[in-house]
Design a protein around this motif. Structure first.
Motif, mmCIF file in Angstrom:
data_model
loop_
_atom_site.group_PDB
_atom_site.id
_atom_site.type_symbol
_atom_site.label_atom_id
_atom_site.label_comp_id
_atom_site.label_asym_id
_atom_site.label_seq_id
_atom_site.Cartn_x
_atom_site.Cartn_y
_atom_site.Cartn_z
ATOM 1 N N LEU A 179 0.831 -1.203 0.000
ATOM 2 C CA LEU A 179 0.000 0.000 0.000
ATOM 3 C C LEU A 179 0.867 1.255 0.000
ATOM 4 O O LEU A 179 0.578 2.224 -0.726
ATOM 5 C CB LEU A 179 -0.930 -0.013 1.207
ATOM 6 C CG LEU A 179 -1.865 1.193 1.370
ATOM 7 C CD1 LEU A 179 -2.801 1.301 0.170
ATOM 8 C CD2 LEU A 179 -2.666 1.085 2.656
ATOM 9 N N ASN A 180 1.944 1.270 0.780
ATOM 10 C CA ASN A 180 2.846 2.426 0.801
ATOM 11 C C ASN A 180 3.550 2.615 -0.538
ATOM 12 O O ASN A 180 3.734 3.750 -1.002
ATOM 13 C CB ASN A 180 3.870 2.266 1.921
ATOM 14 C CG ASN A 180 3.249 2.353 3.298
ATOM 15 O OD1 ASN A 180 2.213 2.986 3.483
ATOM 16 N ND2 ASN A 180 3.864 1.718 4.279
ATOM 17 N N ILE A 181 3.933 1.525 -1.170
ATOM 18 C CA ILE A 181 4.564 1.624 -2.494
ATOM 19 C C ILE A 181 3.573 2.172 -3.513
ATOM 20 O O ILE A 181 3.927 3.008 -4.362
ATOM 21 C CB ILE A 181 5.094 0.246 -2.923
ATOM 22 C CG1 ILE A 181 6.287 -0.155 -2.047
ATOM 23 C CG2 ILE A 181 5.510 0.257 -4.392
ATOM 24 C CD1 ILE A 181 6.824 -1.536 -2.343
ATOM 25 N N GLN A 182 2.338 1.731 -3.420
ATOM 26 C CA GLN A 182 1.319 2.236 -4.343
ATOM 27 C C GLN A 182 1.077 3.730 -4.128
ATOM 28 O O GLN A 182 0.896 4.485 -5.099
ATOM 29 C CB GLN A 182 0.026 1.453 -4.161
ATOM 30 C CG GLN A 182 -0.948 1.581 -5.327
ATOM 31 C CD GLN A 182 -2.038 0.542 -5.261
ATOM 32 O OE1 GLN A 182 -2.182 -0.152 -4.263
ATOM 33 N NE2 GLN A 182 -2.818 0.420 -6.321
ATOM 34 N N LYS A 183 1.094 4.174 -2.882
ATOM 35 C CA LYS A 183 0.960 5.608 -2.610
ATOM 36 C C LYS A 183 2.132 6.388 -3.199
ATOM 37 O O LYS A 183 1.944 7.465 -3.787
ATOM 38 C CB LYS A 183 0.882 5.842 -1.102
ATOM 39 C CG LYS A 183 -0.429 5.421 -0.455
ATOM 40 C CD LYS A 183 -0.421 5.716 1.030
ATOM 41 C CE LYS A 183 -1.725 5.309 1.694
ATOM 42 N NZ LYS A 183 -1.703 5.582 3.166
ATOM 43 N N SER A 184 3.337 5.875 -3.062
ATOM 44 C CA SER A 184 4.513 6.547 -3.615
ATOM 45 C C SER A 184 4.415 6.660 -5.132
ATOM 46 O O SER A 184 4.760 7.696 -5.716
ATOM 47 C CB SER A 184 5.789 5.784 -3.227
ATOM 48 O OG SER A 184 5.958 5.751 -1.824
ATOM 49 N N LEU A 185 3.926 5.611 -5.777
ATOM 50 C CA LEU A 185 3.771 5.656 -7.231
ATOM 51 C C LEU A 185 2.750 6.708 -7.653
ATOM 52 O O LEU A 185 2.936 7.403 -8.661
ATOM 53 C CB LEU A 185 3.357 4.275 -7.748
ATOM 54 C CG LEU A 185 4.421 3.178 -7.676
ATOM 55 C CD1 LEU A 185 3.829 1.834 -8.062
ATOM 56 C CD2 LEU A 185 5.598 3.514 -8.586
ATOM 57 N N VAL A 186 1.693 6.843 -6.882
ATOM 58 C CA VAL A 186 0.684 7.871 -7.196
ATOM 59 C C VAL A 186 1.295 9.266 -7.019
ATOM 60 O O VAL A 186 1.073 10.162 -7.853
ATOM 61 C CB VAL A 186 -0.551 7.692 -6.298
ATOM 62 C CG1 VAL A 186 -1.518 8.851 -6.486
ATOM 63 C CG2 VAL A 186 -1.253 6.380 -6.619
ATOM 64 N N TYR A 187 2.060 9.475 -5.952
ATOM 65 C CA TYR A 187 2.727 10.767 -5.751
ATOM 66 C C TYR A 187 3.671 11.074 -6.901
ATOM 67 O O TYR A 187 3.713 12.212 -7.405
ATOM 68 C CB TYR A 187 3.499 10.754 -4.435
ATOM 69 C CG TYR A 187 2.649 10.674 -3.190
ATOM 70 C CD1 TYR A 187 1.338 11.144 -3.179
ATOM 71 C CD2 TYR A 187 3.138 10.104 -2.018
ATOM 72 C CE1 TYR A 187 0.548 11.062 -2.047
ATOM 73 C CE2 TYR A 187 2.352 10.018 -0.873
ATOM 74 C CZ TYR A 187 1.070 10.498 -0.893
ATOM 75 O OH TYR A 187 0.293 10.417 0.226
ATOM 76 N N PHE A 188 4.441 10.082 -7.314
ATOM 77 C CA PHE A 188 5.391 10.288 -8.404
ATOM 78 C C PHE A 188 4.670 10.613 -9.707
ATOM 79 O O PHE A 188 5.082 11.519 -10.450
ATOM 80 C CB PHE A 188 6.255 9.038 -8.585
ATOM 81 C CG PHE A 188 7.389 8.926 -7.599
ATOM 82 C CD1 PHE A 188 7.444 9.759 -6.494
ATOM 83 C CD2 PHE A 188 8.391 8.001 -7.765
ATOM 84 C CE1 PHE A 188 8.477 9.675 -5.579
ATOM 85 C CE2 PHE A 188 9.443 7.900 -6.863
ATOM 86 C CZ PHE A 188 9.475 8.738 -5.773
ATOM 87 N N GLU A 189 3.616 9.874 -9.987
ATOM 88 C CA GLU A 189 2.896 10.094 -11.237
ATOM 89 C C GLU A 189 2.278 11.494 -11.280
ATOM 90 O O GLU A 189 2.350 12.188 -12.308
ATOM 91 C CB GLU A 189 1.819 9.029 -11.391
ATOM 92 C CG GLU A 189 1.143 9.028 -12.744
ATOM 93 C CD GLU A 189 0.177 7.869 -12.896
ATOM 94 O OE1 GLU A 189 -0.370 7.689 -14.006
ATOM 95 O OE2 GLU A 189 -0.028 7.142 -11.910
ATOM 96 N N THR A 190 1.712 11.943 -10.178
ATOM 97 C CA THR A 190 1.123 13.286 -10.123
ATOM 98 C C THR A 190 2.184 14.366 -10.276
ATOM 99 O O THR A 190 1.992 15.354 -11.007
ATOM 100 C CB THR A 190 0.374 13.469 -8.791
ATOM 101 O OG1 THR A 190 -0.587 12.431 -8.638
ATOM 102 C CG2 THR A 190 -0.327 14.813 -8.752
ATOM 103 N N SER A 191 3.323 14.202 -9.614
ATOM 104 C CA SER A 191 4.393 15.201 -9.702
ATOM 105 C C SER A 191 5.000 15.253 -11.090
ATOM 106 O O SER A 191 5.330 16.338 -11.594
ATOM 107 C CB SER A 191 5.475 14.882 -8.661
ATOM 108 O OG SER A 191 4.952 14.934 -7.353
ATOM 109 N N LEU A 192 5.172 14.100 -11.726
ATOM 110 C CA LEU A 192 5.727 14.078 -13.086
ATOM 111 C C LEU A 192 4.793 14.768 -14.075
ATOM 112 O O LEU A 192 5.250 15.489 -14.978
ATOM 113 C CB LEU A 192 5.984 12.632 -13.504
ATOM 114 C CG LEU A 192 7.178 11.951 -12.825
ATOM 115 C CD1 LEU A 192 7.151 10.450 -13.077
ATOM 116 C CD2 LEU A 192 8.491 12.554 -13.303
#
Length: 345
Positions: A179-192
């Protein structure tokens, strides 16, 4: 904390404020800023307090604007940087970096510390020039994309490791890590995506003057940013499919456990039924046989117990699909080894 840097002989050198050479451009590095640092930045460099509040907002998106009113004269650029903090629950997240260009000062403001700023301070960026603020800004974008790509690969490796552990034993800890990894991926995708909008705005607007070399650098940054966006999107889809597969695996294991429990309950019900039946006021077999009756009843109980154990072991042997797949692979490997031996003979 505010640090001052000036470039000498192609290297950034940290200096005290009273040692600064007024003829050289200065990089004002403000990280993990406090309220006193905010007051110093407002008074010394005449920065709008609202802009500083926007920079210190962790959810602020990337943008570029020119502030030339109410006594202010500078160019503000906000971009998103990746951050790795192993002590936090979510180790990978993103933070805004504010870049303010005014006069001979190149000011960066960030509410935390990150690897991109450390790379600049440690002179790990090749062909870096503080004389060109536009190129200096593009280098921040380029280093950000490089760090995004590296962090995305690390997140993918972590997800694969957790997935292998979940196939051995499913626990809540592995689900929390996923779940934490999935949250990090969402943060990265939004920032990119936010940085991509900033790159498009840099091309369309004339706030920053881009020469031919800057245009080439911007094209390379655009390619890296799009690649990072595709990687983040791909890993996000993989994580979603992985979660569905894990849910199916847990449901399957639960069905297997319930099947075993049902078999055990049925086996236990048979002697219970027998004892309940003979517990009524009816004549019992071997009532007056003494040791012969006790021995006969004991043998019957042992035979029934062995029969129940045999049934349970037989069903559990083929119930686990992972064990079955492993046995099938082992058999196929043995067959292939035998074929090779026969061919060699």
């Amino acid at each position: 904390m505010i640090t001052f840097w000036q470039q000498e002989h192609g290297r950034l050198i940290e200096k005290y404020e009273d040692e600064l050479n007024p003829a050289l451009n200065t990089w004002v590095d403000a990280r993990c800023v406090t309220s006193d640092d905010v007051d110093d930045l407002q008074t010394k460099f005449h920065i709008d307090p609202e802009n500083i509040l926007d920079i210190l907002d962790p959810d602020e998106l990337s943008r570029i604007e020119k502030n030339d009113g109410d006594g202010y004269n500078y160019i503000l650029t906000i971009l998103r940087l990746p951050v790795f903090s192993p002590s936090d629950d979510i180790s990978y997240f993103c933070t805004p970096l504010g870049i303010i260009m005014t006069g001979k000062f190149f000011i960066t403001i960030c509410w935390t510390d990150c690897e991109v700023l450390k790379d600049f301070a440690a002179n790990r960026i090749k062909e870096l020039s503080l004389n060109d603020f536009t190129a200096f800004t593009i280098r921040f974008l380029s280093r950000s994309d490089t760090t995004f790509l590296r962090y995305l690969k690390e997140l993918n490796r972590r997800a694969v490791t957790i997935q292998n552990e979940m196939f051995r034993s499913v626990e809540n800890q592995e689900f929390l890590q996923l779940l934490n990894i999935q949250k990090s991926l969402v943060y990265f995708e939004t920032s990119l995506k936010s940085n991509q909008l900033l790159l498009e705005k840099l091309r369309k607007t004339r706030i920053l003057k881009l020469d031919e070399e800057d245009q080439d650098w911007l094209d390379d940054v655009d390619i890296d940013n799009r690649q990072a966006m595709e990687m983040a999107d791909t890993y996000t889809n993989i994580m979603a499919q992985m979660n569905d597969a894990c849910a199916s695996l847990i449901s399957n294991n639960l069905s297997i456990v319930m099947k075993r429990m049902t078999i055990i309950s049925i086996v236990i019900t048979i002697p219970t039924f027998i004892t309940s039946f003979f517990g009524m006021n009816i004549p019992l077999p071997w009532m007056h046989s003494g040791w012969i009756g006790m021995t006969s009843i004991s043998l019957i109980c042992v035979i029934l117990a062995l029969f129940g154990w045999f049934v349970i072991m037989k069903t559990s042997k083929y119930a686990d699909p992972i064990v079955t797949l492993r046995k099938r692979k082992a058999r196929s490997n043995k067959k292939q080894a035998r074929r090779k031996r026969r061919k060699q003979k």
